[in-house]
Design an enzyme around this catalytic site. Structure first.
Site, PDB file in Angstrom:
ATOM      1  N   ASP A  35       0.833  -1.208   0.000  1.00 21.56           N
ATOM      2  CA  ASP A  35       0.000   0.000   0.000  1.00 21.56           C
ATOM      3  C   ASP A  35       0.868   1.259   0.000  1.00 21.56           C
ATOM      4  OD1 ASP A  35      -2.347   1.390  -0.045  1.00 21.56           O
ATOM      5  OD2 ASP A  35      -2.826   1.110   2.078  1.00 21.56           O
ATOM      6  N   ASN A  83     -10.961  -2.444  -5.298  1.00 24.51           N
ATOM      7  CA  ASN A  83     -10.218  -1.520  -6.167  1.00 24.51           C
ATOM      8  C   ASN A  83     -10.913  -1.317  -7.516  1.00 24.51           C
ATOM      9  OD1 ASN A  83      -6.957  -2.638  -4.968  1.00 24.51           O
ATOM     10  ND2 ASN A  83      -8.146  -0.882  -4.296  1.00 24.51           N
TER      11      ASN A  83
HETATM   12  C1  IPE Z   1      -5.437  -2.688  -0.208  1.00 20.61           C
HETATM   13  O1  IPE Z   1      -5.093  -1.354  -0.392  1.00 20.61           O
HETATM   14  C2  IPE Z   1      -5.439  -3.414  -1.510  1.00 20.61           C
HETATM   15  C3  IPE Z   1      -4.128  -3.554  -2.141  1.00 20.61           C
HETATM   16  C4  IPE Z   1      -2.961  -3.228  -1.630  1.00 20.61           C
HETATM   17  C5  IPE Z   1      -4.149  -4.149  -3.445  1.00 20.61           C
HETATM   18  P1  IPE Z   1      -6.201  -0.225  -0.530  1.00 20.61           P
HETATM   19  O2  IPE Z   1      -5.470   1.067  -0.625  1.00 20.61           O
HETATM   20  O3  IPE Z   1      -7.127  -0.556  -1.620  1.00 20.61           O
HETATM   21  O4  IPE Z   1      -6.966  -0.374   0.854  1.00 20.61           O
HETATM   22  P2  IPE Z   1      -7.841   0.649   1.689  1.00 20.61           P
HETATM   23  O5  IPE Z   1      -8.884   1.186   0.774  1.00 20.61           O
HETATM   24  O6  IPE Z   1      -6.917   1.728   2.177  1.00 20.61           O
HETATM   25  O7  IPE Z   1      -8.385  -0.169   2.831  1.00 20.61           O
HETATM   26  C1  IPE Z   2      -1.569   0.236  -3.344  1.00 22.84           C
HETATM   27  O1  IPE Z   2      -1.334   1.590  -3.429  1.00 22.84           O
HETATM   28  C2  IPE Z   2      -1.798  -0.400  -4.701  1.00 22.84           C
HETATM   29  C3  IPE Z   2      -3.197  -0.706  -5.016  1.00 22.84           C
HETATM   30  C4  IPE Z   2      -4.177  -0.696  -4.157  1.00 22.84           C
HETATM   31  C5  IPE Z   2      -3.509  -1.065  -6.384  1.00 22.84           C
HETATM   32  P1  IPE Z   2      -2.526   2.632  -3.441  1.00 22.84           P
HETATM   33  O2  IPE Z   2      -2.925   2.910  -4.853  1.00 22.84           O
HETATM   34  O3  IPE Z   2      -3.636   2.180  -2.552  1.00 22.84           O
HETATM   35  O4  IPE Z   2      -1.816   3.899  -2.832  1.00 22.84           O
HETATM   36  P2  IPE Z   2      -2.421   4.930  -1.772  1.00 22.84           P
HETATM   37  O5  IPE Z   2      -2.910   4.111  -0.603  1.00 22.84           O
HETATM   38  O6  IPE Z   2      -3.539   5.659  -2.449  1.00 22.84           O
HETATM   39  O7  IPE Z   2      -1.259   5.801  -1.421  1.00 22.84           O
HETATM   40 MG    MG Z   3      -4.059   2.434  -0.590  1.00 26.45          MG
END
Ligand code: IPE
Ligand code: IPE
Ligand code: MG
Length: 262
Positions: A35, A83
């Site tokens: 993340d 997502n």
């Molecule tokens: C969790 O991250 C999913 C992945 C790393 C693929 P998100 O960024 O989607 O999670 P939330 O929304 O902060 O819980």
């Molecule tokens: C994790 O990074 C990757 C995916 C969930 C695809 P994020 O895209 O959630 O990055 P932040 O949390 O918005 O910084």
């Molecule tokens: Mg995230």
């Protein structure tokens, strides 16, 4: 790591940190919620996709480091069911990156003898992404369990349990299982992750301290490590710190410590 002061380790080099690891106490299976890619990019005034792109370098490094250390299973959360609710533009960019990663990394996965697997509702992915996933899975299927890299794509922990229940009910209807025989071990066999053991260690980057629908069944007794480091910055040193943190944990599985049980 976020919740454990590591200042006494700050001055140590990567090789000194590696030397501190207890080889017999390494996790067999590490799971990662990668993340913070978007925030990494935003901090640099870049589009979010730049963070996702940089995050691939962290994936590559962690895979190699697991191989070096003899960690046999790495499961990474790349795209959750939730997502799909992101803007279409970001989803398309992520799918494009996935295809790029698979088409360019396949050769090196094969060379390193890494078996590639995916978990999740793959049928929701665009056809071209599905093609690269299936091709890479097929091309690495024969690789003898040196290491399994499992990528969770279009994955949801609750959906996995739903799919397991459906599988069980179908087999019960076909008469191949009896309801009375259903137990935890049997449910485990219907999960996407079968036959992997449950993760010993879960790492989540970017400071969030939640599970976000990842491996809900499998994490029952996993050690959790949360770090403020954003995924694109999570490199070899960070992983070693997480492993050292893991090795300090006392895994009790509900028991009383033998030293204090009398
Ligand atoms: C969790 O991250 C999913 C992945 C790393 C693929 P998100 O960024 O989607 O999670 P939330 O929304 O902060 O819980
Ligand atoms: C994790 O990074 C990757 C995916 C969930 C695809 P994020 O895209 O959630 O990055 P932040 O949390 O918005 O910084
Ligand atoms: Mg995230």
């Amino acid at each position: 790591m976020a919740q454990t002061p590591s200042s006494n380790l700050d001055h140590l080099s990567e090789s000194e940190l590696t030397a501190k690891l207890e080889p017999d106490l390494l996790p067999k299976h590490v799971a990662v919620i990668m993340d913070g890619n978007g925030r990494w990019a935003e901090l640099r005034g870049l589009p979010r996709i730049a963070g996702h792109r940089e995050g691939i370098n962290s994936v590559r490094e962690m895979t190699t480091q697991c191989l070096e250390l003899g960690i046999q299973a790495l499961t990474i959360y790349a795209f959750s069911q939730e997502n799909w609710n992101r803007p279409t533009q970001e989803i398309s960019a992520l799918m494009g990156l996935l295809e790029h990663y698979l088409s360019t990394e396949r050769a090196s996965l094969i060379e390193q003898r890494v078996r590639f697997r995916t978990i999740g509702r793959l049928e929701l992915l665009p056809q071209s992404a599905q093609h690269w996933v299936r091709t890479t899975e097929k091309e690495t299927a024969h690789l003898d369990n040196k290491m399994v890299l499992t990528v969770a794509l279009s994955y949801g922990g609750r959906a996995e349990i739903v799919d397991a229940v459906r599988g069980l009910l179908n087999d019960a209807r076909a008469g191949t299982i009896q309801p009375d025989h259903v137990d935890e071990a049997m449910i485990q066999q219907y999960l996407y992750t079968h036959p992997l053991p449950d993760p010993d260690l879960l790492i989540r980057t970017s400071g969030e301290t939640r599970i976000s629908n990842f491996l809900l069944w499998q994490l029952a007794y996993t050690e959790l490590c949360f770090t403020p480091t954003l995924w694109p910055d999570f490199r070899r040193r960070e992983f070693l710190l997480a492993l050292l943190e893991y090795q300090k944990r006392e895994r009790r599985f509900g028991r009383i410590l033998s030293t204090v049980s009398s």
